[in-house]
Design a protein around this motif. Structure first.
Motif, PDB file in Angstrom:
ATOM      1  N   ASN A   1       5.020   3.477  -3.362  1.00  0.00           N
ATOM      2  CA  ASN A   1       4.503   2.336  -2.593  1.00  0.00           C
ATOM      3  C   ASN A   1       5.093   2.277  -1.192  1.00  0.00           C
ATOM      4  N   ILE A   2       5.543   3.423  -0.719  1.00  0.00           N
ATOM      5  CA  ILE A   2       6.138   3.454   0.616  1.00  0.00           C
ATOM      6  C   ILE A   2       5.052   3.371   1.686  1.00  0.00           C
ATOM      7  N   ILE A   3       5.284   2.512   2.648  1.00  0.00           N
ATOM      8  CA  ILE A   3       4.398   2.470   3.805  1.00  0.00           C
ATOM      9  C   ILE A   3       5.195   3.037   4.974  1.00  0.00           C
ATOM     10  N   ASP A   4       4.648   4.032   5.612  1.00  0.00           N
ATOM     11  CA  ASP A   4       5.353   4.698   6.702  1.00  0.00           C
ATOM     12  C   ASP A   4       5.090   3.946   8.004  1.00  0.00           C
ATOM     13  N   PRO A   5       6.140   3.457   8.642  1.00  0.00           N
ATOM     14  CA  PRO A   5       5.930   2.676   9.870  1.00  0.00           C
ATOM     15  C   PRO A   5       5.196   3.470  10.951  1.00  0.00           C
ATOM     16  N   LEU A   6       5.427   4.785  10.965  1.00  0.00           N
ATOM     17  CA  LEU A   6       4.786   5.563  12.023  1.00  0.00           C
ATOM     18  C   LEU A   6       3.280   5.669  11.798  1.00  0.00           C
ATOM     19  N   GLU A   7       2.895   5.706  10.524  1.00  0.00           N
ATOM     20  CA  GLU A   7       1.457   5.730  10.246  1.00  0.00           C
ATOM     21  C   GLU A   7       0.817   4.410  10.645  1.00  0.00           C
ATOM     22  N   ILE A   8       1.559   3.326  10.407  1.00  0.00           N
ATOM     23  CA  ILE A   8       1.050   2.004  10.798  1.00  0.00           C
ATOM     24  C   ILE A   8       0.917   1.930  12.310  1.00  0.00           C
ATOM     25  N   ILE A   9       1.917   2.459  13.002  1.00  0.00           N
ATOM     26  CA  ILE A   9       1.864   2.448  14.460  1.00  0.00           C
ATOM     27  C   ILE A   9       0.673   3.275  14.952  1.00  0.00           C
ATOM     28  N   ASP A  10       0.450   4.410  14.306  1.00  0.00           N
ATOM     29  CA  ASP A  10      -0.698   5.234  14.685  1.00  0.00           C
ATOM     30  C   ASP A  10      -2.013   4.476  14.501  1.00  0.00           C
ATOM     31  N   SER A  11      -2.108   3.739  13.414  1.00  0.00           N
ATOM     32  CA  SER A  11      -3.384   3.086  13.111  1.00  0.00           C
ATOM     33  C   SER A  11      -3.594   1.790  13.882  1.00  0.00           C
ATOM     34  N   TYR A  12      -2.527   1.010  14.036  1.00  0.00           N
ATOM     35  CA  TYR A  12      -2.710  -0.337  14.582  1.00  0.00           C
ATOM     36  C   TYR A  12      -1.940  -0.599  15.871  1.00  0.00           C
ATOM     37  N   GLY A  13      -1.107   0.317  16.233  1.00  0.00           N
ATOM     38  CA  GLY A  13      -0.295   0.099  17.423  1.00  0.00           C
ATOM     39  C   GLY A  13       1.045  -0.503  17.052  1.00  0.00           C
ATOM     40  N   CYS A  14       2.034  -0.182  17.856  1.00  0.00           N
ATOM     41  CA  CYS A  14       3.391  -0.649  17.604  1.00  0.00           C
ATOM     42  C   CYS A  14       3.490  -2.167  17.672  1.00  0.00           C
ATOM     43  N   ASP A  15       2.810  -2.756  18.654  1.00  0.00           N
ATOM     44  CA  ASP A  15       2.925  -4.202  18.839  1.00  0.00           C
ATOM     45  C   ASP A  15       2.447  -4.980  17.611  1.00  0.00           C
ATOM     46  N   ALA A  16       1.405  -4.483  16.974  1.00  0.00           N
ATOM     47  CA  ALA A  16       0.874  -5.182  15.793  1.00  0.00           C
ATOM     48  C   ALA A  16       1.911  -5.172  14.681  1.00  0.00           C
ATOM     49  N   LEU A  17       2.574  -4.042  14.505  1.00  0.00           N
ATOM     50  CA  LEU A  17       3.611  -3.951  13.474  1.00  0.00           C
ATOM     51  C   LEU A  17       4.785  -4.866  13.816  1.00  0.00           C
ATOM     52  N   ARG A  18       5.208  -4.786  15.056  1.00  0.00           N
ATOM     53  CA  ARG A  18       6.339  -5.624  15.485  1.00  0.00           C
ATOM     54  C   ARG A  18       6.020  -7.102  15.305  1.00  0.00           C
ATOM     55  N   PHE A  19       4.840  -7.474  15.735  1.00  0.00           N
ATOM     56  CA  PHE A  19       4.496  -8.895  15.646  1.00  0.00           C
ATOM     57  C   PHE A  19       4.445  -9.352  14.192  1.00  0.00           C
ATOM     58  N   THR A  20       3.982  -8.472  13.330  1.00  0.00           N
ATOM     59  CA  THR A  20       3.942  -8.806  11.906  1.00  0.00           C
ATOM     60  C   THR A  20       5.355  -9.068  11.379  1.00  0.00           C
ATOM     61  N   PHE A  21       6.278  -8.196  11.725  1.00  0.00           N
ATOM     62  CA  PHE A  21       7.665  -8.417  11.300  1.00  0.00           C
ATOM     63  C   PHE A  21       8.185  -9.745  11.826  1.00  0.00           C
ATOM     64  N   CYS A  22       7.906 -10.018  13.085  1.00  0.00           N
ATOM     65  CA  CYS A  22       8.415 -11.257  13.673  1.00  0.00           C
ATOM     66  C   CYS A  22       7.850 -12.474  12.955  1.00  0.00           C
ATOM     67  N   THR A  23       6.534 -12.507  12.761  1.00  0.00           N
ATOM     68  CA  THR A  23       5.953 -13.696  12.140  1.00  0.00           C
ATOM     69  C   THR A  23       6.402 -13.855  10.696  1.00  0.00           C
ATOM     70  N   MET A  24       6.767 -12.746  10.055  1.00  0.00           N
ATOM     71  CA  MET A  24       7.104 -12.843   8.638  1.00  0.00           C
ATOM     72  C   MET A  24       8.599 -12.904   8.375  1.00  0.00           C
ATOM     73  N   SER A  25       9.387 -12.879   9.421  1.00  0.00           N
ATOM     74  CA  SER A  25      10.833 -12.796   9.177  1.00  0.00           C
ATOM     75  C   SER A  25      11.455 -14.169   8.989  1.00  0.00           C
ATOM     76  N   THR A  26      10.902 -14.923   8.076  1.00  0.00           N
ATOM     77  CA  THR A  26      11.503 -16.206   7.733  1.00  0.00           C
ATOM     78  C   THR A  26      12.844 -15.972   7.064  1.00  0.00           C
ATOM     79  N   PRO A  27      13.875 -16.664   7.529  1.00  0.00           N
ATOM     80  CA  PRO A  27      15.182 -16.443   6.910  1.00  0.00           C
ATOM     81  C   PRO A  27      15.154 -16.793   5.427  1.00  0.00           C
TER      82      PRO A  27
END
Length: 869
Positions: free
Chosen positions: A535-561
């Motif tokens: 079930n590994i998702i490779d961050p680089l594949e995500i970046i290739d498909s959606y762009g780095c900013d989309a991945l980063r923004f997802t982490f930010c919005t979901m990083s509830t403490p």
RNA sequence: GGGCAGUUAGCUCAGUGGUAGAGCAUCUCGUUUACACCGAGAGGGUCGGGAGUUCGAAACUCUCACUGCCCACCA
């Protein structure tokens, strides 16, 4: 340069990163007058590659760092990698095995050359991948935990701790990994639940025909038994204390001892004691002065201490053999299925063996005391605060830290041995020789300790060793203590605690003021990502498909403490859509010739919509800053998202379409867009930088701009007015949709009880966005009309022949009932004397107002219903 | 055994004392020249159960249940 129609991150992310890096925008400036802000990267394994955990932690760090940089701090984000002793050595040994080689046959020197070569070959992977993530690290300052300078720091620390008796050598039971052939620390041991068996053996009591029955999960260790223990008060067994049993298979006579450790409730009440192969038994053995018989070699094969038939057997083979032999002798009482936890090496995955050996230890207990105090006194804060409890719990019960490893890849222990075994701990061989000369009175050949240090030993020094310690460098003076350490909770013990101990001991100061503990990344079902689960998702594949900013923004919005991040690619896709939305809005602005004017003064705008959006922008910047200061990246990101999409795009751009040619609108649109780019930059560095370029002259970099702080007078009346307009338009749209009025149809609107000013001032807006062909005022609600009431205004749409009035009646009744219900509830509250006597004034007023409003709505809707006939 | 989190709309999650929210998904309508990776609208929740504190609880206290994680032990 006209923007492309479509947002295509792959077209600009790489080149932009290169531009940033070349421009020196990532560099700190120790001579700067600005205040320092420093984050130490948790050094990833030098031969590793980027996984989702990295992507998350480095996104968080980069977001903070970019924000602080824009705020004007002198930011040092210190890059570097870790040599990762066991992990790296295992990789290289696996490579060697494929070539039919092994490290022992090739020798230490050749092996280390091979590892260094592998490091050179693969060491750039992770740093290249960090660049793809947009990480704005100060690359020229990159360090590696095995750099010569860092090795000097390690030696210095080792020597000093040795001289302070905080490092010592000791022979005791260690967690021995029989596959990797090294000792490991308690933290590297992982408890795994195993479905095993409990074997009951009969041991004959000497001088009688009786047996004492012991139960064990590890039959093979009986060959090393040196006693049987029973509880001193055990009613049935205490009489046996002092007698001996004849250890089967071995024939050794061993005592039955009374010891509290034997729990009458467990097993058979009697327990076999193997002091050389069990931590508890070791303690029992010490209390009763029992011999410790080591029956295993380093591979956990039986050695010469056992009967000949069993020698050289692997421990699991031996288990079967011992059980079979006991059964043959009729001494196997029974076998029960038994679930228990077995310690495993976290790297090797094999059961670890408690094994007697001589190792180096660090007196963690002594070092922990100041480290505990520093957190208790608030010199270092955990965010979220509850993680301090985890830290306390471990630090208060800390055990000696086994720091030596029987590996070759790592910092070799700076200890030399004389021919008589005498130890010389020194910074280098020369110093050791000098000491030896004094002791022996002549030149003597010394042998260096073969072992290396636990990887975490050098990692513990990272916050100051990277800054040049033990030299008193300007960097050390300026950036230490660092501002914040960002990491996951899984390495609080491994790393955070040890940095605290070493930092305080060697610099007298905490290594960081704040420890921000973020979530761990899981798959969308909340399961740990692992190769075996697939079930590994490779961050680089995500970046290739959606762009780095989309991945980063997802982490930010979901990083509830305090929560794990369940990463669902659908969320990344949604945020890619957000980036597209922004891209498209910028393109619209560009097509309408909106140019950023640095002299534009948002405080001086005259149009209501502009007054409104400029204040909303200012409020956004304040909100985002406040959230970022509190490490609430989730709230900050959500707030920008809401503003960009729903305020700026959905309303402001639509509001201004009819007047898009006005100079103030153009300038204001450009200004807001530029503010958005700045505020969003820490979260989405690439798209914002890419959009910055077309809007400003002179080839500047967005990442070097100042974080927006505004001095603007309040314009609450503009906000109120626009909110009213928004409510009116929304109400008309909702009514139209509910009654199936075709979207293309323009309809007339009559308004009752409205302040003419709002409608006069924003007539065109309301007409366009609500698709009306006229607006007129009326005193009465005409028959056969659709009606809605908002903010006290009755909106009337004469739609005879267009709509179904039965449907409209039902809708209005439902609406009226809702308000009546609220009015009733509020009135009941206000009638409650306890409430009116105790609630604060402002809450009372609020309720009064709510009641008035609800009653008015009810009444107006009633009027509308009556008019409907 | 000890500890820490979590339990809110179908899903993922915000919301820390004053009228229950967002994103995604679903449904309806819509190619209005920035965007269909779009727009407009709608439906959907007794905030895990119970008790208490309070004028008022999703929020505070206690308790129970379930889930996840950490530590320790395991003959």
């Amino acid at each position: 340069m006209a923007l492309e129609k479509n947002y295509d991150p792959s077209a600009f992310e790489g080149p932009l990163y290169e531009r940033w890096e070349k421009s020196g925008a990532f560099a700190c400036d120790p001579d700067s007058k600005a205040g320092p802000y420093c984050i130490m990267i948790p050094p990833p394994n030098v031969t590793g590659s980027l996984h989702m955990g990295h992507a998350l932690t480095f996104t968080v760090q980069d977001t903070l760092v970019r924000f602080k940089r824009m705020q004007g701090y002198d930011v040092l984000w210190q890059p570097g990698t870790d040599h990762a002793g066991i992990a790296t050595q295992m990789v290289v040994e696996r490579q060697l095995a494929q070539e039919g080689l092994d490290r022992r046959s090739m020798g230490r020197k050749a092996f280390l050359e091979r590892v260094w070569a592998w490091k050179e070959e693969s060491g750039g992977t992770i740093t290249r991948q960090l660049r793809r993530l947009g990480a704005s690290l100060d690359w020229p300052r990159e360090r590696f935990t095995m750099d010569p300078a860092l090795n000097r720091a390690v030696n210095k620390v080792f020597v000093q701790l040795y001289r302070e008796s905080l490092i010592y050598k000791d022979k005791r039971l260690v967690n021995w990994d029989p596959k990797l052939l090294t000792a490991i620390s308690d933290l590297e041991v992982e408890q795994r639940e195993i479905k095993g068996h409990l074997w009951h053996f009969k041991y004959p009591v000497e001088g009688s025909d009786d047996f004492i029955i012991v139960a064990t999960t590890r039959p093979e260790t009986m060959l090393g038994d040196t006693a049987v223990a029973v509880h001193p008060e055990h009613p049935a067994l205490k009489s046996l204390i002092g007698k001996n049993v004849r250890l089967p298979l071995v024939g050794r006579l061993i005592p039955i001892v009374g010891d509290d450790y034997a729990d009458p409730e467990k097993g058979t009440g009697a327990v076999k004691i193997t002091p050389a192969h069990d931590f508890n038994d070791f303690e029992v053995g010490k209390r009763h002065d029992l011999p410790k018989i080591n029956i295993f070699d380093a591979h956990a094969r039986l050695n010469d201490e056992v009967p000949e038939a069993f020698r050289r057997m692997d421990r699991f083979e031996a288990r079967k053999a011992v059980v079979a032999a006991m059964e043959e002798l009729g001494l196997l009482d029974k076998i029960e299925p038994y679930v228990h936890t077995v310690p495993h090496g976290d790297r090797s995955g094999v059961p670890i063996e408690p094994w007697l050996s001589e190792q180096w230890y660090c007196d963690a207990q002594t070092l922990a005391a100041p480290a505990l105090r520093a957190v208790e006194e608030g010199q270092t804060n955990f965010v979220p605060a509850q993680w301090a409890n985890t830290y306390y719990a471990w630090m208060r019960n800390i055990e000696p830290w086994c720091i030596s490893r029987q590996l070759w890849w790592g910092h070799q222990i700076p200890a030399w041995y004389g021919p008589d075994g005498r130890i010389f701990v020194a910074h280098d061989e020369e110093e050791a020789q000098k000491e030896a000369l004094e002791v022996y009175g002549k030149e003597t050949a010394l042998q260096r300790d073969e072992d290396v240090l636990d990887t975490w030993f050098s990692a513990a020094l990272w916050p100051f060793s990277t800054l040049g310690w033990p030299e008193q460098t300007p960097e050390l003076a300026r950036y230490y203590p660092t501002s914040v350490l960002v990491t996951g909770f899984d390495i609080i013990f491994f790393w955070v605690a040890r940095m605290m101990m070493m930092g305080l001991h060697f610099t007298g100061n905490v290594p960081f003021k704040t420890v921000y503990i973020h979530a761990l990344v899981r798959d969308k079902k909340g399961q740990k990502m692992s190769k075996s689960k697939g079930n590994i998702i490779d961050p680089l594949e995500i970046i290739d498909s959606y762009g780095c900013d989309a991945l980063r923004f997802t982490f930010c919005t979901m990083s509830t403490p305090g929560r794990n991040i369940k990463l669902d690619v659908a969320r990344v896709e949604g945020n890619r859509n957000f980036a597209t939305k922004l891209w498209s809005a910028a393109r619209y602005a560009q097509m309408n010739d909106c140019r950023y004017d640095p002299k534009f003064d948002p405080d001086k705008v005259t149009q209501t919509v502009n007054q409104w959006i400029t204040r909303e922008t200012a409020s956004l910047a304040r909100g985002v800053s406040a959230h970022l200061e509190e490490y609430r990246l989730d709230l900050a990101a959500q707030e920008v998202y809401e503003f960009v999409w729903h305020r700026f795009c959905d309303w402001y751009l639509e509001f201004t379409k009819p007047v898009r040619d006005l100079a103030e609108v153009k300038a204001c649109t450009a200004w807001v867009l530029v503010q958005i780019l700045k505020i969003l930059h820490p979260f989405m560095p690439f798209i914002t930088e890419a959009l910055w370029e077309p809007f400003v002259e002179g080839g500047s970099l967005l990442m070097k701009q100042d974080w927006p702080v505004y001095k603007m007078s309040a314009r609450t009346e503009a906000t109120e007015e626009i909110n009213k307009v928004i409510n009116i338009i929304s109400a008309i749209r909702a009514t139209r949709a509910a009654l199936n009025v075709p979207a293309g149809a323009k309809i007339p609107l009559l308004v009752k009880d409205a302040d003419a000013q709002t409608f006069e001032a924003h007539k065109e807006l309301i007409q366009t966005l609500a698709r009306l062909d006229s607006i007129a005022f009326t005193e009465n609600v005409p028959r056969a009309s659709a009606v809605d009431v908002v903010d006290g205004i009755t909106l009337i749409m004469p739609l005879e022949g267009v709509i179904d009035f039965d449907k409209e009646r039902v809708r209005l009744q439902k609406e009226a009932a809702k308000w009546a219900d609220l009015a009733e509830k509020t009135a009941a509250k206000l009638a409650n004397e306890d409430f009116t006597a105790r609630a604060p004034q402002e809450v009372l007023e609020e309720h009064q107002e709510r009641l008035t409003q609800a009653r008015a709505m009810e009444e107006k809707l009633g009027t509308a219903l009556r008019a409907l006939g």
